[in-house]
Write a protein that holds these residues in place. Structure first.
Motif, PDB file in Angstrom:
ATOM      1  N   LEU A  21      40.474 -24.022  24.867  1.00 56.27           N
ATOM      2  CA  LEU A  21      39.548 -23.280  25.564  1.00 56.27           C
ATOM      3  C   LEU A  21      38.931 -22.236  24.633  1.00 56.27           C
ATOM      4  O   LEU A  21      37.825 -21.742  25.044  1.00 56.27           O
ATOM      5  CB  LEU A  21      40.383 -22.282  26.509  1.00 56.27           C
ATOM      6  CG  LEU A  21      41.160 -22.965  27.655  1.00 56.27           C
ATOM      7  CD1 LEU A  21      41.933 -21.500  28.375  1.00 56.27           C
ATOM      8  CD2 LEU A  21      40.045 -23.359  28.723  1.00 56.27           C
ATOM      9  N   HIS A  22      39.086 -22.444  23.309  1.00 60.19           N
ATOM     10  CA  HIS A  22      38.267 -21.599  22.428  1.00 60.19           C
ATOM     11  C   HIS A  22      38.051 -22.371  21.187  1.00 60.19           C
ATOM     12  O   HIS A  22      38.640 -22.310  19.963  1.00 60.19           O
ATOM     13  CB  HIS A  22      39.354 -20.654  21.757  1.00 60.19           C
ATOM     14  CG  HIS A  22      39.721 -19.468  22.859  1.00 60.19           C
ATOM     15  ND1 HIS A  22      38.920 -18.742  23.545  1.00 60.19           N
ATOM     16  CD2 HIS A  22      41.042 -19.530  23.799  1.00 60.19           C
ATOM     17  CE1 HIS A  22      39.726 -17.894  24.582  1.00 60.19           C
ATOM     18  NE2 HIS A  22      41.081 -18.690  24.572  1.00 60.19           N
ATOM     19  N   PRO A  23      36.828 -23.306  21.321  1.00 57.91           N
ATOM     20  CA  PRO A  23      36.327 -24.357  20.127  1.00 57.91           C
ATOM     21  C   PRO A  23      35.767 -23.428  18.990  1.00 57.91           C
ATOM     22  O   PRO A  23      35.271 -22.151  19.306  1.00 57.91           O
ATOM     23  CB  PRO A  23      35.540 -25.148  20.884  1.00 57.91           C
ATOM     24  CG  PRO A  23      34.945 -24.267  21.786  1.00 57.91           C
ATOM     25  CD  PRO A  23      36.342 -23.418  22.398  1.00 57.91           C
ATOM     26  N   LEU A  24      35.889 -23.824  17.847  1.00 57.60           N
ATOM     27  CA  LEU A  24      35.179 -23.343  16.570  1.00 57.60           C
ATOM     28  C   LEU A  24      33.813 -23.964  16.314  1.00 57.60           C
ATOM     29  O   LEU A  24      33.557 -24.782  16.900  1.00 57.60           O
ATOM     30  CB  LEU A  24      36.251 -23.717  15.443  1.00 57.60           C
ATOM     31  CG  LEU A  24      37.578 -23.151  15.497  1.00 57.60           C
ATOM     32  CD1 LEU A  24      38.298 -23.801  14.502  1.00 57.60           C
ATOM     33  CD2 LEU A  24      37.633 -21.713  15.507  1.00 57.60           C
ATOM     34  N   PRO A  25      32.904 -22.984  15.710  1.00 60.52           N
ATOM     35  CA  PRO A  25      31.695 -23.472  15.764  1.00 60.52           C
ATOM     36  C   PRO A  25      31.717 -24.861  14.621  1.00 60.52           C
ATOM     37  O   PRO A  25      32.521 -25.098  13.731  1.00 60.52           O
ATOM     38  CB  PRO A  25      31.063 -22.368  14.517  1.00 60.52           C
ATOM     39  CG  PRO A  25      31.850 -21.387  14.928  1.00 60.52           C
ATOM     40  CD  PRO A  25      33.197 -21.753  15.530  1.00 60.52           C
ATOM     41  N   GLY A  26      30.943 -25.794  15.206  1.00 63.35           N
ATOM     42  CA  GLY A  26      30.769 -27.136  14.787  1.00 63.35           C
ATOM     43  C   GLY A  26      31.636 -27.936  15.185  1.00 63.35           C
ATOM     44  O   GLY A  26      31.691 -29.456  15.086  1.00 63.35           O
ATOM     45  N   ALA A  82      30.002 -32.086  24.241  1.00 65.65           N
ATOM     46  CA  ALA A  82      29.465 -30.494  23.934  1.00 65.65           C
ATOM     47  C   ALA A  82      29.898 -30.180  22.398  1.00 65.65           C
ATOM     48  O   ALA A  82      30.410 -30.814  21.759  1.00 65.65           O
ATOM     49  CB  ALA A  82      30.601 -29.748  24.932  1.00 65.65           C
ATOM     50  N   PHE A  83      28.746 -29.544  22.014  1.00 68.22           N
ATOM     51  CA  PHE A  83      28.524 -29.063  20.682  1.00 68.22           C
ATOM     52  C   PHE A  83      28.589 -27.855  20.659  1.00 68.22           C
ATOM     53  O   PHE A  83      27.658 -26.897  21.306  1.00 68.22           O
ATOM     54  CB  PHE A  83      27.073 -29.670  20.153  1.00 68.22           C
ATOM     55  CG  PHE A  83      26.872 -31.154  20.632  1.00 68.22           C
ATOM     56  CD1 PHE A  83      27.175 -31.939  19.296  1.00 68.22           C
ATOM     57  CD2 PHE A  83      26.378 -31.462  21.514  1.00 68.22           C
ATOM     58  CE1 PHE A  83      27.064 -33.328  19.552  1.00 68.22           C
ATOM     59  CE2 PHE A  83      26.569 -32.890  21.683  1.00 68.22           C
ATOM     60  CZ  PHE A  83      26.574 -33.884  20.459  1.00 68.22           C
ATOM     61  N   PHE A  84      29.606 -27.116  19.992  1.00 68.64           N
ATOM     62  CA  PHE A  84      29.737 -25.599  19.844  1.00 68.64           C
ATOM     63  C   PHE A  84      29.204 -25.175  18.400  1.00 68.64           C
ATOM     64  O   PHE A  84      29.533 -25.473  17.450  1.00 68.64           O
ATOM     65  CB  PHE A  84      31.438 -25.164  20.010  1.00 68.64           C
ATOM     66  CG  PHE A  84      31.899 -25.978  21.213  1.00 68.64           C
ATOM     67  CD1 PHE A  84      31.512 -25.221  22.412  1.00 68.64           C
ATOM     68  CD2 PHE A  84      32.556 -27.222  21.427  1.00 68.64           C
ATOM     69  CE1 PHE A  84      31.999 -25.524  23.650  1.00 68.64           C
ATOM     70  CE2 PHE A  84      32.775 -27.622  22.586  1.00 68.64           C
ATOM     71  CZ  PHE A  84      32.801 -26.668  23.538  1.00 68.64           C
ATOM     72  N   TYR A  85      28.216 -24.317  18.676  1.00 67.59           N
ATOM     73  CA  TYR A  85      27.266 -23.937  17.582  1.00 67.59           C
ATOM     74  C   TYR A  85      27.388 -22.442  17.007  1.00 67.59           C
ATOM     75  O   TYR A  85      26.859 -21.973  16.087  1.00 67.59           O
ATOM     76  CB  TYR A  85      25.953 -24.456  17.659  1.00 67.59           C
ATOM     77  CG  TYR A  85      25.233 -23.440  18.796  1.00 67.59           C
ATOM     78  CD1 TYR A  85      24.394 -22.208  18.043  1.00 67.59           C
ATOM     79  CD2 TYR A  85      25.073 -23.831  19.869  1.00 67.59           C
ATOM     80  CE1 TYR A  85      23.917 -21.457  19.265  1.00 67.59           C
ATOM     81  CE2 TYR A  85      24.518 -23.015  20.931  1.00 67.59           C
ATOM     82  CZ  TYR A  85      23.791 -21.854  20.416  1.00 67.59           C
ATOM     83  OH  TYR A  85      23.225 -21.079  21.513  1.00 67.59           O
ATOM     84  N   ALA A 109      35.694 -34.116  17.428  1.00 64.04           N
ATOM     85  CA  ALA A 109      34.860 -34.210  16.148  1.00 64.04           C
ATOM     86  C   ALA A 109      34.368 -33.103  15.851  1.00 64.04           C
ATOM     87  O   ALA A 109      34.726 -32.155  16.300  1.00 64.04           O
ATOM     88  CB  ALA A 109      33.602 -35.237  16.445  1.00 64.04           C
ATOM     89  N   ARG A 110      34.118 -33.011  14.284  1.00 60.01           N
ATOM     90  CA  ARG A 110      33.686 -31.892  13.631  1.00 60.01           C
ATOM     91  C   ARG A 110      32.554 -31.908  13.007  1.00 60.01           C
ATOM     92  O   ARG A 110      32.387 -32.898  12.091  1.00 60.01           O
ATOM     93  CB  ARG A 110      34.530 -30.938  12.822  1.00 60.01           C
ATOM     94  CG  ARG A 110      34.624 -29.843  12.118  1.00 60.01           C
ATOM     95  CD  ARG A 110      35.449 -29.171  11.442  1.00 60.01           C
ATOM     96  NE  ARG A 110      36.822 -28.978  12.357  1.00 60.01           N
ATOM     97  CZ  ARG A 110      37.754 -29.705  12.401  1.00 60.01           C
ATOM     98  NH1 ARG A 110      37.998 -30.534  11.572  1.00 60.01           N
ATOM     99  NH2 ARG A 110      38.797 -29.091  13.304  1.00 60.01           N
TER     100      ARG A 110
END
Length: 148
Positions: free
Chosen positions: A68-73, A96-99, A118-119
């Motif tokens: 529930l808490h993705p990191l940037p990238g 989804a891309f977390f930026y 992926a990262r």
């Protein structure tokens, strides 16, 4: 290690992401097989610094390596059957891309867990800047393909 190229054709920006094959093998394999995908990258409404690319709505992957808490990238996969959530009548699948910091993948009913598969490892700063602009400027064309 398998990698994806993430291209903003109208912006002349290319980033590279590494697949997290040990952590999310089913998700990596499924996404790898459907590449390339392309379309309009949208800014998420309820998730903070997240953009998403709708993909084939029939794709389903069992939960793995979810957060529930993705990191940037980080890059995630999410899908839901139509009619499960009020106001969401059609099947849906997305990358989804977390930026940025503080992303929390959410639908109108609240947070949802995403398969992180992926990262982004190259040219993330340029990717971030475009994603932040989408919030004000609107959608941008995006293509995700296998990296040579």
């Amino acid at each position: 290690m398998r990698r994806m190229r993430i291209l903003f054709p109208g912006e002349n920006v290319i980033s590279i992401a590494e697949l997290l094959e040990k952590e999310a093998p089913r998700t990596c394999e499924t996404i790898w097989e459907v590449l390339p995908v392309e379309g309009e990258l949208n800014h998420a409404m309820w998730s903070g610094p997240e953009t998403y690319l709708p993909i084939d709505a029939s794709i389903r992957i069992r939960p793995e390596h979810q957060t529930l808490h993705p990191l940037p990238g980080e890059i995630g996969f999410y899908a839901i059957d139509g009619g499960v959530l009020m106001g969401w009548p059609d099947d849906m699948a997305e990358l989804a891309f977390f930026y940025g910091r503080g992303s929390r993948p959410s639908m109108p009913s609240g947070p949802v867990a995403m398969n992180i598969f992926a990262r982004i490892v190259e040219n993330f700063e340029a990717f971030q800047k475009i994603c932040a602009r989408i919030r004000k400027e609107g959608v941008k064309q995006l293509r995700v393909e296998r990296a040579p």
